[in-house]
Design an enzyme around this catalytic site. Structure first.
Site, PDB file in Angstrom:
ATOM      1  N   LYS A  57      23.374 -18.302  60.643  1.00 13.54           N
ATOM      2  CA  LYS A  57      22.989 -16.937  60.252  1.00 13.54           C
ATOM      3  C   LYS A  57      23.958 -16.381  59.215  1.00 13.54           C
ATOM      4  CE  LYS A  57      23.829 -12.384  62.036  1.00 13.54           C
ATOM      5  NZ  LYS A  57      25.167 -12.322  61.422  1.00 13.54           N
ATOM      6  N   ASN A  58      25.215 -16.788  59.286  1.00 13.15           N
ATOM      7  CA  ASN A  58      26.200 -16.250  58.347  1.00 13.15           C
ATOM      8  C   ASN A  58      26.345 -17.087  57.079  1.00 13.15           C
ATOM      9  OD1 ASN A  58      26.614 -14.200  60.102  1.00 13.15           O
ATOM     10  ND2 ASN A  58      28.719 -14.742  60.665  1.00 13.15           N
ATOM     11  N   CYS A  70      24.751  -4.542  62.414  1.00 14.62           N
ATOM     12  CA  CYS A  70      25.002  -4.281  63.826  1.00 14.62           C
ATOM     13  C   CYS A  70      25.867  -3.042  64.014  1.00 14.62           C
ATOM     14  CB  CYS A  70      25.705  -5.483  64.435  1.00 14.62           C
ATOM     15  SG  CYS A  70      24.633  -6.894  64.619  1.00 14.62           S
ATOM     16  N   ASP A  89      32.954 -13.000  66.650  1.00 14.28           N
ATOM     17  CA  ASP A  89      31.583 -13.125  67.183  1.00 14.28           C
ATOM     18  C   ASP A  89      31.527 -13.971  68.467  1.00 14.28           C
ATOM     19  OD1 ASP A  89      29.510 -12.388  64.582  1.00 14.28           O
ATOM     20  OD2 ASP A  89      31.608 -12.828  64.195  1.00 14.28           O
TER      21      ASP A  89
HETATM   22  C1  UD1 Z   1      30.858 -11.349  58.496  1.00 12.32           C
HETATM   23  C2  UD1 Z   1      29.861 -11.888  59.489  1.00 12.32           C
HETATM   24  C3  UD1 Z   1      30.125 -11.352  60.886  1.00 12.32           C
HETATM   25  C4  UD1 Z   1      31.573 -11.619  61.277  1.00 12.32           C
HETATM   26  C5  UD1 Z   1      32.535 -11.099  60.206  1.00 12.32           C
HETATM   27  C6  UD1 Z   1      33.973 -11.492  60.492  1.00 12.32           C
HETATM   28  C7  UD1 Z   1      27.918 -12.221  58.116  1.00 12.32           C
HETATM   29  C8  UD1 Z   1      26.521 -11.834  57.818  1.00 12.32           C
HETATM   30  N1  UD1 Z   1      28.529 -11.531  59.066  1.00 12.32           N
HETATM   31  O1  UD1 Z   1      30.635  -9.945  58.404  1.00 12.32           O
HETATM   32  O2  UD1 Z   1      29.251 -12.019  61.804  1.00 12.32           O
HETATM   33  O3  UD1 Z   1      31.848 -10.968  62.504  1.00 12.32           O
HETATM   34  O4  UD1 Z   1      32.188 -11.640  58.930  1.00 12.32           O
HETATM   35  O5  UD1 Z   1      34.091 -12.874  60.648  1.00 12.32           O
HETATM   36  O6  UD1 Z   1      28.443 -13.163  57.559  1.00 12.32           O
HETATM   37  N2  UD1 Z   1      36.003  -4.263  55.881  1.00 12.32           N
HETATM   38  C9  UD1 Z   1      36.434  -3.120  55.225  1.00 12.32           C
HETATM   39  N3  UD1 Z   1      35.923  -2.868  53.985  1.00 12.32           N
HETATM   40  C10 UD1 Z   1      34.997  -3.679  53.381  1.00 12.32           C
HETATM   41  C11 UD1 Z   1      34.586  -4.839  54.059  1.00 12.32           C
HETATM   42  C12 UD1 Z   1      35.101  -5.105  55.311  1.00 12.32           C
HETATM   43  O7  UD1 Z   1      37.260  -2.377  55.742  1.00 12.32           O
HETATM   44  O8  UD1 Z   1      34.563  -3.392  52.257  1.00 12.32           O
HETATM   45  C13 UD1 Z   1      36.553  -4.554  57.236  1.00 12.32           C
HETATM   46  C14 UD1 Z   1      35.454  -4.496  58.304  1.00 12.32           C
HETATM   47  O9  UD1 Z   1      35.223  -3.161  58.734  1.00 12.32           O
HETATM   48  C15 UD1 Z   1      36.043  -5.376  59.375  1.00 12.32           C
HETATM   49  C16 UD1 Z   1      36.815  -6.441  58.580  1.00 12.32           C
HETATM   50  O10 UD1 Z   1      37.002  -5.901  57.277  1.00 12.32           O
HETATM   51  O11 UD1 Z   1      36.961  -4.657  60.157  1.00 12.32           O
HETATM   52  C17 UD1 Z   1      36.092  -7.766  58.468  1.00 12.32           C
HETATM   53  O12 UD1 Z   1      34.810  -7.566  57.914  1.00 12.32           O
HETATM   54  P1  UD1 Z   1      34.096  -8.704  57.039  1.00 12.32           P
HETATM   55  O13 UD1 Z   1      34.857  -9.975  57.183  1.00 12.32           O
HETATM   56  O14 UD1 Z   1      33.842  -8.180  55.685  1.00 12.32           O
HETATM   57  O15 UD1 Z   1      32.714  -8.848  57.810  1.00 12.32           O
HETATM   58  P2  UD1 Z   1      31.283  -9.100  57.217  1.00 12.32           P
HETATM   59  O16 UD1 Z   1      31.344  -9.939  55.997  1.00 12.32           O
HETATM   60  O17 UD1 Z   1      30.538  -7.822  57.147  1.00 12.32           O
END
Ligand code: UD1
Length: 450
Positions: free
Chosen positions: A38-39, A134, A325
């Protein structure tokens, strides 16, 4: 242990299509075939928009995010040909999405934000909305915007949307404040077609990112992953088509493995690689689980090694740490461990909300704002409820639950399957976001549900 009189009443069976009744207390047993991650899969679909040539993906799972990206591609003027185990994307043309479509698609998924760099390359314009996905925290896009600004994009903030423009993207050197998966992907999409060299320090290096890098390399990109989380890219003039088999879903594999652990059953998962689960497997064994792996390392049978599970201290982290996750399904199994387990969630500030529901099934879990682990994470000082203490073993009993997000939802299913009596779980359609054929898989491992 709870007095039966304390138990919340379980209502009459609900006939809504997104509600299931689970009768628990029986060890699960069966086989699960895992498909494309999914990711990883939706990101490979986004990569296909960087070229006008056809791109073919195999090992397809039927997931909500795939439908969202499929729709996005069609709206942008591309085509998606879908077959049972493959899909072919051709984006001869690409039109930037309008505000209305962006708002609608973002409400359904986090993925559309990842098309921002692609849209800037192809049209010089992009719109970003407050992201959906989510309910595990605000999930901001500030890192994404900073990455895009470094490449030369300008953004204007209007009520619910952010509009970006870039006449020409030039290579950039960036350091992320946290190794964000999404921001690293945004960087890659921007850097591969930007003019000159780019560098991302403190990048995420999750297996799903490495899979995306494999796709981009097949397309003609020049990318190297250096030690110390640094990714270097030399921009190229254009990219070509690719064929790619997407990696199996290590998140789904760990979820079913946790179900086996919690109920004392056996589940064999097929279609994931041992090395992508290495950290999970170590923790699984420490907790009193066991597993057998076939010669190819892609089929793993999970079970308990001892009757009573062992408690442990667990801290989530970016790869190669224990993945966030994996946390909620695994912690649900730890309610059956003999003693006190301590959990520290360092990736998301709000990923312990599911413990309230587990308490309604009888679990003894307390949540704390302090960092209960060796790492001083960014959530401790900000007063987020991001650590937990789980006291086990508890005999769980049936309850009525509403699924708040994907992994929490699966945890409720695990808890319900481990509990004595019936549980009613509302909102299970949300599980389709990450578990293709969820209900038939539940049946195939013998979870009594209707
Ligand atoms: C992806 C995964 C998700 C997984 C996560 C961490 C997908 C579709 N989803 O989510 O299942 O749990 O990686 O392994 O691939 N953050 C900020 N600012 C931003 C972006 C992120 O502060 O612009 C913070 C988020 O709030 C969080 C942390 O960084 O606390 C990690 O987020 P991120 O790794 O970006 O998660 P996703 O890519 O959204």
């Amino acid at each position: 242990m709870h007095d039966p009189a304390d138990r919340p009443p379980v209502s009459a069976p609900d006939t809504r299509s997104d509600t299931i009744t689970v009768r628990g207390g029986v060890p699960v047993e069966g086989h699960i075939a895992i498909r494309g991650s999914k990711n990883a899969l939706p990101k490979a679909m986004v990569a296909a928009l960087l070229t006008v040539e056809p791109c073919r993906l195999t090992n397809i799972a039927e997931l909500t995010d795939i439908d969202v990206v499929d729709e996005l591609i069609r709206i942008a003027g591309g085509s998606v040909e879908r077959h049972p185990d493959s899909l072919t994307i051709t984006a001869h043309s690409f039109t930037a999405l309008g505000e209305h479509d962006v708002m609608r698609l973002h409400a359904a998924s986090r993925i559309p934000v990842l098309t921002t760099a692609v849209s800037l390359h192809r049209t010089g314009h992009a719109v970003v909305a407050a992201p959906g996905g989510c309910s595990i925290g605000p999930r901001p896009v500030d890192f994404h915007l900073n990455v895009l600004r470094s490449f030369g994009a300008h953004d204007i903030h209007r009520d619910d949307v952010i509009e970006l423009t870039a006449e020409h993207m030039r290579g950039a050197r960036i350091e992320l404040p946290f190794p964000s998966v999404g921001a690293t992907e945004q960087f890659l999409f921007a850097a591969v077609l930007a003019e000159g060299d780019s560098e991302l320090a403190n990048a995420a290096i999750e297996p799903e990112i490495l899979d995306l890098i494999s796709v981009l390399q097949k397309m003609g990109a020049l990318i190297s992953v250096e030690p110390n989380r640094t990714i270097r890219v030399t921009g190229v003039g254009e990219l070509g088509g690719f064929e790619h088999r997407v990696i199996g879903d290590r998140l789904e594999a760990a979820s079913w493995a946790s179900l086996a652990l919690a109920t004392g059953g056996t589940i064999t998962v097929q279609g994931v690689q041992q090395q992508e689960l290495a950290t999970f497997l170590n923790v699984y064994r420490r907790a009193g689980g066991d597993f057998t792996i076939n010669a190819d390392g892609d089929t793993i049978s999970f079970r308990r090694e001892r009757r009573m599970l062992r408690p442990l201290a667990l801290e989530t982290d970016v790869h190669p740490g224990f993945m966030t996750d994996w946390q909620s399904p695994f912690v649900t199994a730890l309610t059956q461990a003999d003693g006190v387990s301590v959990i520290h969630e360092t990736v998301y500030e709000d990923r312990l909300g599911y413990t309230d529901a587990l308490r309604s099934l009888g679990a003894q879990i307390q949540v704390f704002t302090e960092c209960l682990g060796p790492t001083r994470c960014r959530f401790g000082a900000a007063n987020h409820r991001h650590s937990a203490v789980v006291v086990g073993p508890t005999r769980l009993h049936g309850a009525e639950l509403v699924v708040p997000d994907l992994r929490a939802g699966f945890s409720y299913v695990i808890a319900a399957a481990a509990a004595e009596g019936e549980s009613l779980i509302h909102g299970v359609d949300l599980l389709d976001r990450g578990y293709a054929d969820f209900r038939s898989k539940l049946s195939s491992v013998g979870v009594d549900h209707r």
